[in-house]
Design a protein around this motif. Sequence first.
Motif, PDB file in Angstrom:
ATOM      1  N   TRP A  22       0.858  -1.187   0.000  1.00  0.00           N
ATOM      2  CA  TRP A  22       0.000   0.000   0.000  1.00  0.00           C
ATOM      3  C   TRP A  22       0.891   1.232   0.000  1.00  0.00           C
ATOM      4  O   TRP A  22       1.854   1.320   0.760  1.00  0.00           O
ATOM      5  N   TYR A  28      -7.274   3.828  -1.522  1.00  0.00           N
ATOM      6  CA  TYR A  28      -7.662   2.447  -1.790  1.00  0.00           C
ATOM      7  C   TYR A  28      -9.131   2.204  -1.459  1.00  0.00           C
ATOM      8  O   TYR A  28      -9.786   1.386  -2.102  1.00  0.00           O
ATOM      9  N   ALA A  29      -9.657   2.917  -0.463  1.00  0.00           N
ATOM     10  CA  ALA A  29     -11.043   2.710  -0.042  1.00  0.00           C
ATOM     11  C   ALA A  29     -12.016   3.038  -1.174  1.00  0.00           C
ATOM     12  O   ALA A  29     -13.006   2.332  -1.368  1.00  0.00           O
ATOM     13  N   TRP A  32     -11.949   0.214  -3.662  1.00  0.00           N
ATOM     14  CA  TRP A  32     -12.565  -0.961  -3.065  1.00  0.00           C
ATOM     15  C   TRP A  32     -14.082  -0.837  -3.045  1.00  0.00           C
ATOM     16  O   TRP A  32     -14.788  -1.797  -3.330  1.00  0.00           O
ATOM     17  N   ARG A  33     -14.602   0.365  -2.761  1.00  0.00           N
ATOM     18  CA  ARG A  33     -16.068   0.557  -2.746  1.00  0.00           C
ATOM     19  C   ARG A  33     -16.665   0.304  -4.130  1.00  0.00           C
ATOM     20  O   ARG A  33     -17.736  -0.291  -4.244  1.00  0.00           O
ATOM     21  N   ALA A  35     -15.395  -1.692  -6.447  1.00  0.00           N
ATOM     22  CA  ALA A  35     -15.316  -3.141  -6.632  1.00  0.00           C
ATOM     23  C   ALA A  35     -16.366  -3.848  -5.783  1.00  0.00           C
ATOM     24  O   ALA A  35     -16.973  -4.824  -6.225  1.00  0.00           O
ATOM     25  N   LYS A  36     -16.617  -3.358  -4.578  1.00  0.00           N
ATOM     26  CA  LYS A  36     -17.603  -3.977  -3.680  1.00  0.00           C
ATOM     27  C   LYS A  36     -18.998  -3.920  -4.291  1.00  0.00           C
ATOM     28  O   LYS A  36     -19.760  -4.890  -4.225  1.00  0.00           O
ATOM     29  N   ALA A  60     -13.934  -8.311  -3.692  1.00  0.00           N
ATOM     30  CA  ALA A  60     -13.497  -6.947  -3.983  1.00  0.00           C
ATOM     31  C   ALA A  60     -12.038  -6.764  -3.585  1.00  0.00           C
ATOM     32  O   ALA A  60     -11.586  -7.277  -2.563  1.00  0.00           O
ATOM     33  N   ASP A  61     -11.310  -6.017  -4.406  1.00  0.00           N
ATOM     34  CA  ASP A  61      -9.900  -5.751  -4.149  1.00  0.00           C
ATOM     35  C   ASP A  61      -9.538  -4.455  -4.867  1.00  0.00           C
ATOM     36  O   ASP A  61     -10.380  -3.848  -5.532  1.00  0.00           O
ATOM     37  N   THR A  62      -8.295  -4.033  -4.723  1.00  0.00           N
ATOM     38  CA  THR A  62      -7.793  -2.886  -5.475  1.00  0.00           C
ATOM     39  C   THR A  62      -6.425  -3.248  -6.047  1.00  0.00           C
ATOM     40  O   THR A  62      -5.752  -4.151  -5.554  1.00  0.00           O
ATOM     41  N   GLY A  66      -4.808   1.830  -6.538  1.00  0.00           N
ATOM     42  CA  GLY A  66      -6.103   2.093  -5.909  1.00  0.00           C
ATOM     43  C   GLY A  66      -7.296   1.845  -6.805  1.00  0.00           C
ATOM     44  O   GLY A  66      -8.433   2.099  -6.406  1.00  0.00           O
ATOM     45  N   PRO A  68     -10.257  -0.170  -8.791  1.00  0.00           N
ATOM     46  CA  PRO A  68     -11.081  -1.313  -8.394  1.00  0.00           C
ATOM     47  C   PRO A  68     -10.717  -2.582  -9.153  1.00  0.00           C
ATOM     48  O   PRO A  68     -10.471  -2.539 -10.358  1.00  0.00           O
TER      49      PRO A  68
END
Length: 96
Positions: A22, A28-29, A32-33, A35-36, A60-62, A66, A68
């Motif tokens: 990282w 990253y959040a 990730w959101r 991807a989520k 979900a990942d990044t 960062g 998705p």
Amino acid sequence: MDGDDDFGAELTASLDPDAWAWLPGVNYAAGWRVAKQAIDELNGLLAACGVARTQLRAIADTDASGGPVVRLEGIAEGWLSLEELLCLAAACRESH
């Protein structure tokens, strides 16, 4: 060894810090959101088609920057179910 000819290449890729470290200042959040949201929809579709989460699921990942990323993880039975679903979808698409 698992008989995979690219085992060494996969090991080398998994040791690449750019693939897992990282970096400060990267959001990253946010990636990730995104991807989520995608995995929630995909996992819902898989469930609606009768594919159990224990067989195949989206995660979900990044990536390192960062962005998705959606990963599919499953056992052989789940992958065979996905193959069957994709064959049915392809046949349906060809008929239209």
